[in-house]
Design a protein around this motif. Structure first.
Motif, PDB file in Angstrom:
ATOM      1  N   GLU A 137       0.877  -1.174   0.000  1.00 23.69           N
ATOM      2  CA  GLU A 137       0.000   0.000   0.000  1.00 23.69           C
ATOM      3  C   GLU A 137       0.911   1.220   0.000  1.00 23.69           C
ATOM      4  O   GLU A 137       1.714   1.408   0.911  1.00 23.69           O
ATOM      5  CB  GLU A 137      -0.895   0.000   1.239  1.00 23.69           C
ATOM      6  CG  GLU A 137      -1.710   1.253   1.423  1.00 23.69           C
ATOM      7  CD  GLU A 137      -2.807   1.431   0.376  1.00 23.69           C
ATOM      8  OE1 GLU A 137      -3.361   2.547   0.314  1.00 23.69           O
ATOM      9  OE2 GLU A 137      -3.122   0.490  -0.374  1.00 23.69           O
ATOM     10  N   VAL A 139      -3.183   4.461   7.303  1.00 26.14           N
ATOM     11  CA  VAL A 139      -3.623   3.095   6.994  1.00 26.14           C
ATOM     12  C   VAL A 139      -4.384   2.580   8.214  1.00 26.14           C
ATOM     13  O   VAL A 139      -3.828   1.967   9.111  1.00 26.14           O
ATOM     14  CB  VAL A 139      -2.444   2.175   6.610  1.00 26.14           C
ATOM     15  CG1 VAL A 139      -2.960   0.789   6.229  1.00 26.14           C
ATOM     16  CG2 VAL A 139      -1.654   2.774   5.462  1.00 26.14           C
ATOM     17  N   ARG A 161      -7.420   0.603  10.476  1.00 33.09           N
ATOM     18  CA  ARG A 161      -7.822  -0.808  10.587  1.00 33.09           C
ATOM     19  C   ARG A 161      -8.764  -1.183   9.431  1.00 33.09           C
ATOM     20  O   ARG A 161      -8.639  -2.249   8.842  1.00 33.09           O
ATOM     21  CB  ARG A 161      -8.496  -1.085  11.923  1.00 33.09           C
ATOM     22  CG  ARG A 161      -8.941  -2.548  12.044  1.00 33.09           C
ATOM     23  CD  ARG A 161      -9.386  -2.937  13.416  1.00 33.09           C
ATOM     24  NE  ARG A 161      -8.403  -2.776  14.460  1.00 33.09           N
ATOM     25  CZ  ARG A 161      -7.354  -3.591  14.669  1.00 33.09           C
ATOM     26  NH1 ARG A 161      -7.140  -4.594  13.872  1.00 33.09           N
ATOM     27  NH2 ARG A 161      -6.531  -3.378  15.671  1.00 33.09           N
ATOM     28  N   LYS A 216      -8.867   0.157   6.426  1.00 32.97           N
ATOM     29  CA  LYS A 216      -8.048   0.061   5.213  1.00 32.97           C
ATOM     30  C   LYS A 216      -7.263  -1.240   5.219  1.00 32.97           C
ATOM     31  O   LYS A 216      -7.164  -1.921   4.197  1.00 32.97           O
ATOM     32  CB  LYS A 216      -7.110   1.270   5.110  1.00 32.97           C
ATOM     33  CG  LYS A 216      -6.235   1.266   3.884  1.00 32.97           C
ATOM     34  CD  LYS A 216      -7.049   1.400   2.617  1.00 32.97           C
ATOM     35  CE  LYS A 216      -6.136   1.543   1.419  1.00 32.97           C
ATOM     36  NZ  LYS A 216      -6.877   1.538   0.165  1.00 32.97           N
ATOM     37  N   GLN A 217      -6.708  -1.631   6.364  1.00 27.32           N
ATOM     38  CA  GLN A 217      -5.987  -2.893   6.470  1.00 27.32           C
ATOM     39  C   GLN A 217      -6.899  -4.065   6.128  1.00 27.32           C
ATOM     40  O   GLN A 217      -6.495  -4.983   5.401  1.00 27.32           O
ATOM     41  CB  GLN A 217      -5.419  -3.064   7.874  1.00 27.32           C
ATOM     42  CG  GLN A 217      -4.290  -2.115   8.203  1.00 27.32           C
ATOM     43  CD  GLN A 217      -3.869  -2.216   9.658  1.00 27.32           C
ATOM     44  OE1 GLN A 217      -4.044  -3.238  10.310  1.00 27.32           O
ATOM     45  NE2 GLN A 217      -3.292  -1.146  10.175  1.00 27.32           N
ATOM     46  N   GLN A 218      -8.125  -4.043   6.626  1.00 30.35           N
ATOM     47  CA  GLN A 218      -9.075  -5.125   6.354  1.00 30.35           C
ATOM     48  C   GLN A 218      -9.408  -5.197   4.862  1.00 30.35           C
ATOM     49  O   GLN A 218      -9.533  -6.290   4.296  1.00 30.35           O
ATOM     50  CB  GLN A 218     -10.346  -4.939   7.182  1.00 30.35           C
ATOM     51  CG  GLN A 218     -10.120  -5.160   8.666  1.00 30.35           C
ATOM     52  CD  GLN A 218     -11.295  -4.732   9.532  1.00 30.35           C
ATOM     53  OE1 GLN A 218     -12.130  -3.932   9.130  1.00 30.35           O
ATOM     54  NE2 GLN A 218     -11.342  -5.269  10.741  1.00 30.35           N
TER      55      GLN A 218
END
Length: 100
Positions: free
Chosen positions: A55, A71, A73, A75-77
């Motif tokens: 990313e 970034v 949580r 966005k991480q998912q």
């Protein structure tokens, strides 16, 4: 990189710089801007037998937080969900170790 470019142009330039840097470190680009119904992955790269999902974030300054702080949580998912779809659609990579 000009600070007055439209955001998409700035983002594309940042992705190109990240890609070039990672390639100089020995990674190989497999795909750019992988789109799925769950999200997008800027760069999918290979380092030896490991897939690397990248990313790319660019900030002119840290006044409103660092690039890493953007970034979330959520966005991480989305990135993980998109990576799962990438793996499901590319059988040759289905069992490869991955990192983000």
């Amino acid at each position: 990189m000009s600070l007055f470019l439209p955001p998409r142009t700035t983002g594309t330039a940042a992705e190109e710089r990240a890609k070039s840097y990672l390639e100089r470190q020995g990674l190989r680009t497999l795909e750019r801007n992988f789109h799925s119904r769950r999200g997008e992955i800027d760069l999918v790269m290979q380092e030896h037998d490991t897939l690397v999902f990248v990313e790319v974030r660019f900030r002119k300054n840290n006044r409103f937080g660092s690039a890493m702080e953007t970034v979330t949580r959520t966005k991480q998912q989305r990135i993980v969900a998109a990576a799962r779809l990438f793996l499901a659609s590319r059988q040759q990579w289905a069992q490869a170790p991955c990192r983000f």
